[in-house]
Scaffold this motif. Structure first.
Motif, PDB file in Angstrom:
ATOM      1  N   GLY A 185      -8.760   1.318   0.785  1.00 34.76           N
ATOM      2  CA  GLY A 185     -10.049  -0.298   0.639  1.00 34.76           C
ATOM      3  C   GLY A 185     -10.580  -0.509   1.883  1.00 34.76           C
ATOM      4  O   GLY A 185     -10.895   0.594   3.351  1.00 34.76           O
ATOM      5  N   SER A 186      -9.662  -1.720   2.616  1.00 34.56           N
ATOM      6  CA  SER A 186      -9.960  -2.224   3.920  1.00 34.56           C
ATOM      7  C   SER A 186      -9.143  -1.561   4.980  1.00 34.56           C
ATOM      8  O   SER A 186      -9.553  -1.602   6.076  1.00 34.56           O
ATOM      9  N   LEU A 187      -7.795  -0.885   4.238  1.00 37.17           N
ATOM     10  CA  LEU A 187      -6.933  -0.203   5.359  1.00 37.17           C
ATOM     11  C   LEU A 187      -8.046   0.838   6.050  1.00 37.17           C
ATOM     12  O   LEU A 187      -7.927   0.962   7.258  1.00 37.17           O
ATOM     13  N   ARG A 247       1.115  -1.078   0.177  1.00 36.46           N
ATOM     14  CA  ARG A 247       0.353   0.157   0.113  1.00 36.46           C
ATOM     15  C   ARG A 247       0.567   1.172   0.009  1.00 36.46           C
ATOM     16  O   ARG A 247       1.580   0.789   0.441  1.00 36.46           O
ATOM     17  N   LYS A 257     -10.737  -2.602 -10.836  1.00 32.45           N
ATOM     18  CA  LYS A 257     -11.765  -3.496 -10.335  1.00 32.45           C
ATOM     19  C   LYS A 257     -12.446  -2.831  -8.935  1.00 32.45           C
ATOM     20  O   LYS A 257     -13.967  -3.385  -8.867  1.00 32.45           O
TER      21      LYS A 257
END
Ligand code: 5GP
Length: 260
Positions: A99-101, A94, A215
């Motif tokens: 996103g997930s972070l 990263r 995506k």
């Protein structure tokens, strides 16, 4: 022609037995999944674009001394690769929070990180690829200390190279996922880069507008997935200048439509 033996079918790719021992054929599908396959769809032409983009990136990485499983592209959707023993770890690199972070730590998406972060996830769909640390990897023997050293080194080298490559075409490399494999030379195991590098497993934002070219367009129902993947290919010089959507000729689909 005799049907090839299928070795493995994943969410976006199929692996077939290769023409020589130690080789496989990697076939890129148009299937797209997100959120551990809870969301499913098709992005028409994605497989063709990912095959081409991944070929390009792996070839360039090979030129700077990053060992990869890529041997050569065979056709629009297939490439010949070295058979590896996959290390069951997804390596996420990263540069920018997303996103997930962003979700996990409540930090705004788009925040530039002061230093690159490498995270590890255990590759297990049934468990939803849980995040792990070096401690888990060592404890459960998923990779040796030496292998993890090589993996981290290759991930950083790949990141440095890709940041420059994408910045040169007006794209910010926000984050991406890598997978590694082991190849054996008698008793000596060596780590090489495997899987693919494409907009399926990278976050790529236009440097000027922050528009998503990856995506996340599918994950977040933004639409324009194919156009985004094509834009990445076009900027990397993989599509003829001024080419429209029809320029990526998918011969296999064309043949199927004609019933051959
Ligand atoms: P995140 O942890 O924010 O969901 O994902 C971080 C980065 O790794 C993103 O670029 C994302 O595309 C990639 N990534 C993480 N897990 C997967 C996965 O299972 N499949 C794919 N294609 N990419 C992944």
């Amino acid at each position: 022609m005799a049907r090839r033996r299928q070795i493995y079918e994943g969410k976006a790719k199929i692996l077939y037995e290769g023409p020589e021992p130690g080789t496989l054929i990697q076939y890129f599908k148009d299937d797209a999944t997100a959120f551990n396959a809870q969301k499913k769809g098709t992005i028409s032409g994605k497989g063709v674009l990912n095959n081409r983009i991944s070929e390009h990136i792996f070839t360039l990485l090979g030129h700077i001394g990053v060992p990869t499983h890529f041997i050569r592209r065979l056709n629009m959707r297939e490439q010949l690769i070295r058979q590896v023993e996959i290390v069951p770890i997804e390596v996420v690199v990263r540069n920018v929070v997303a996103g997930s972070l962003s979700k996990r730590l409540g930090i705004e998406e788009g925040t530039q990180l002061p230093r690159t972060i490498i995270e590890y996830y255990y590759k297990d769909d049934a468990l939803g690829d849980p995040m792990i640390t070096d401690e888990h990897i060592a404890c459960f023997g998923w990779a040796s200390q030496e292998e993890m050293h090589d993996i981290a080194d290759l991930a950083i080298r790949t990141n440095d190279f890709l940041c420059g490559l994408f910045a040169g075409v007006g794209i910010r490399l926000v984050d991406f996922k890598l997978e590694f494999g082991r190849i054996w030379d008698n008793d000596y195991g060596r780590i090489i880069l495997a899987d693919e590098i494409s907009p399926d497993g990278c976050r790529l934002w236009d440097i000027e507008s922050n528009e998503k070219l990856d995506k996340d367009r599918f994950r977040r129902d933004l639409g324009g997935e194919v156009e985004a993947y094509q834009e990445v290919a076009r900027r990397l010089g993989l599509l003829p200048e001024g080419a429209d959507a029809g320029a990526v000729l998918d011969l296999e689909k064309h043949r199927k439509r004609r019933g051959k």
